[in-house]
Design an enzyme around this catalytic site. Structure first.
Site, short mmCIF file in Angstrom:
data_model
loop_
_atom_site.label_atom_id
_atom_site.label_comp_id
_atom_site.label_asym_id
_atom_site.label_seq_id
_atom_site.Cartn_x
_atom_site.Cartn_y
_atom_site.Cartn_z
N LYS A 1 8.34 -13.52 8.00
CA LYS A 1 9.31 -12.56 7.48
C LYS A 1 8.60 -11.31 6.96
CE LYS A 1 11.32 -11.50 3.60
NZ LYS A 1 11.67 -10.06 3.69
N GLU B 1 -1.37 -14.82 -2.12
CA GLU B 1 -2.20 -13.65 -2.38
C GLU B 1 -1.33 -12.69 -3.16
OE1 GLU B 1 -3.42 -10.37 -2.58
OE2 GLU B 1 -3.36 -10.06 -0.42
N CYS C 1 -3.04 -4.21 -3.39
CA CYS C 1 -3.17 -5.26 -4.41
C CYS C 1 -4.56 -5.24 -5.05
CB CYS C 1 -2.87 -6.62 -3.82
SG CYS C 1 -3.70 -6.90 -2.27
N GLU D 1 0.35 -4.21 -13.16
CA GLU D 1 0.08 -3.61 -11.86
C GLU D 1 1.08 -2.49 -11.64
OE1 GLU D 1 0.81 -6.15 -8.40
OE2 GLU D 1 -1.05 -5.41 -7.55
#
Ligand code: NDP
Length: 472
Positions: free
Chosen positions: A178, A252, A286, A383
């Protein structure tokens, strides 16, 4: 600063269809859910209407993948390799088309999609094609797991697909993948490439849709392996969904990397590395070097050079070959970057951006620096996933390590120094999956990637990346 004449890449190489279906069992089919539109974040123009996969559609795809698993896993590794090499070569042949489409749907500069994303995608398929007939020498056995359910984010749509699909197929698994809701188009072009490569039907299935489609893939009882890249928050939901089943899981997740500059570093090189570390891909990375830790003695000198360099970055049309900083991927992501940046200013850090004109339409955020940042500030802990750098200082190597590790994440770190012994000393102590020395954001299919702590578990890439797709 130079004036640049516009140098737009032609977009007519991409044959955009008004609407796209799901890719199940080697065919494009209608979905039973409602469709959604995908837009160009640089202009807000609609690019296409895309089918949304319901849980029934996901079930059809998993059944197709299960059936294909019998055929695919029984092929000798050298035969599977032929398909993967063919896919890799087709990616190279259609590189420009893939790069333009990626920039249209994601907003990233064509310079990056053309020179970084797409070449790495091909390299990943070449690399794992090479492993397909050598699994017996890798040390994890040769038995594939079955059907892999894979959910990927929007920041590197095609590259994350390659990281997931290439090792899965090399090991003999089949795939239901997906893509992210905001960036489905290159995954659908990849589906076309699978057809062109005459990959047996059902080996790769692409399920476009939103979070619920991802949840249906993860929850499907006949999926044997789940691989996810995305936010830590959704990673937690997925870990809970998979807990208690015999599905194998790799995650991850997010990061808040320290990029550490010592006083003996080559400052001009470090400045380039800092810019690449946080402004590459609009900071939607990331492993971005979003916390700059600079030794106090060179703070002023470094900041002066860095600001000068930021003044030369060109923000604008992602399809212009001169562009350094493209569009923010979505209105939601832009709102999140704005919110955290405002929190930074409210908490007392000093905000700076170069003079920079933002286009009238689309989603944009100027390159931004915060100085005077404390470890407790939200902009040092959360983040941001945007072109925003938080600058902190340190005096001793021990303090640098302490501050770098003071985060719930542990995906990557950078060290800038002239001394090899210091690089090794630091790398030993930094709790991060990847430590770059005198460089940043360097990716290679042979090198494993993954995190500690809230950045997730499991490794992708390299020899280590095979482990996740074999019954060890
Ligand atoms: P998400 O983690 O929500 O999205 C990643 C993928 O998971 C997408 O395909 C998403 O679908 C899908 N998804 C969402 N909910 C579920 C669920 N319950 N079960 C299964 N799959 C699901 O990231 P966002 O796009 O919302 O970004 C939010 C934040 O995450 C960013 O601001 C950034 O901080 C971080 N992030 C980190 C990334 C990384 O590489 N570590 C990558 C992307 C984001 P859909 O696209 O439809 O939402």
């Amino acid at each position: 600063m130079f004036d640049y004449a516009p140098a737009p890449e032609a977009r007519d190489i991409v044959d955009l269809k008004p609407s796209y279906g799901l890719f199940i069992n080697g065919e494009f089919v209608d979905g039973s859910g409602s469709s959604f539109k995908t837009i160009n974040p640089a202009t807000e123009e609609k690019l296409a209407e895309v089918a949304s996969a319901s849980s029934d559609d996901v079930d059809r795809a998993v059944q197709a993948a299960r059936k294909a698993f019998g055929v695919w896993s029984a092929l000798p590794g050298a035969e599977r390799a032929k398909y993967l090499f063919r896919i890799a070569r087709l990616i190279q042949e259609r590189a420009r088309e893939l790069a333009v489409l990626e920039s249209l749907d994601n907003g990233k500069p064509i310079r990056e999609s053309r020179d970084v994303d797409v070449p790495l995608v091909a390299a990943h398929f070449f690399y794992y094609a090479g492993w397909a007939d050598k699994l017996a020498y890798a040390g994890f056995g040769t038995k594939p797991l079955g059907v892999a359910g894979q959910v990927i984010p929007w920041n590197f749509p095609l590259l994350m697909l390659a990281w997931k699909v290439a090792p899965a197929l090399a090991c003999g698994n089949t795939v239901v993948l997906k893509p992210a809701e905001t960036t489905p188009l290159t995954a659908l072009l990849f589906a076309e490439i699978c057809r062109q490569a005459e990959l047996p039907p059902g080996v790769v299935n692409i399920m476009t849709g939103a979070g619920e489609t991802g949840a249906a893939v993860v929850a499907h009882p006949d999926v044997n392996k789940v691989a996810f890249t995305g936010s830590t928050e959704v990673g937690r939901i997925i870990a809970r969904a998979v807990a208690g089943t015999d599905k194998k899981l790799t995650l991850e997740l997010g990061g808040k990397a320290a990029n550490i500059v010592f006083e003996d570093a080559a400052i001009d090189q470090a400045v380039e590395g800092i810019v690449n570390g946080i402004f590459f891909n609009q900071g939607h990375v990331c492993c971005a070097g979003s916390r700059l830790l600079v030794q106090e003695s060179v703070h002023d000198e470094l900041l002066e050079s860095l600001k000068r360099r930021l003044g030369t970055l060109r923000l604008g049309d992602p399809l212009d070959k001169n562009t350094d900083i493209g569009a923010i991927n979505s209105a939601e992501q832009l709102a999140k970057i704005r919110e955290l940046s405002e929190a930074g200013a409210d908490e007392g850090a000093e905000r700076w951006s170069p003079a920079c004109e933002l286009p009238d339409r689309g989603y944009w955020f100027p390159p931004t620096l915060f100085t005077g940042v404390a470890l407790s500030h939200r902009i040092a802990r959360e983040e941001i996933f945007g072109p925003v750098l938080s600058v902190l200082t340190f005096r001793t190597p021990a303090e640098a390590v302490e501050k770098a590790n003071n985060t719930p994440y542990g995906l990557s770190a950078g060290v800038w120094t002239e001394k090899g012994s210091r690089i090794l000393w630091m790398a030993d102590r930094l709790r991060a999956g990847v430590v770059w020395a005198n460089t940043f954001n360097k990716f290679d299919p042979t090198s494993p990637f993954g995190g500690y702590k809230e950045s997730g578990y499991g490794r992708e890439g390299g020899l280590a990346g095979l482990e996740a797709y074999l019954d060890v």
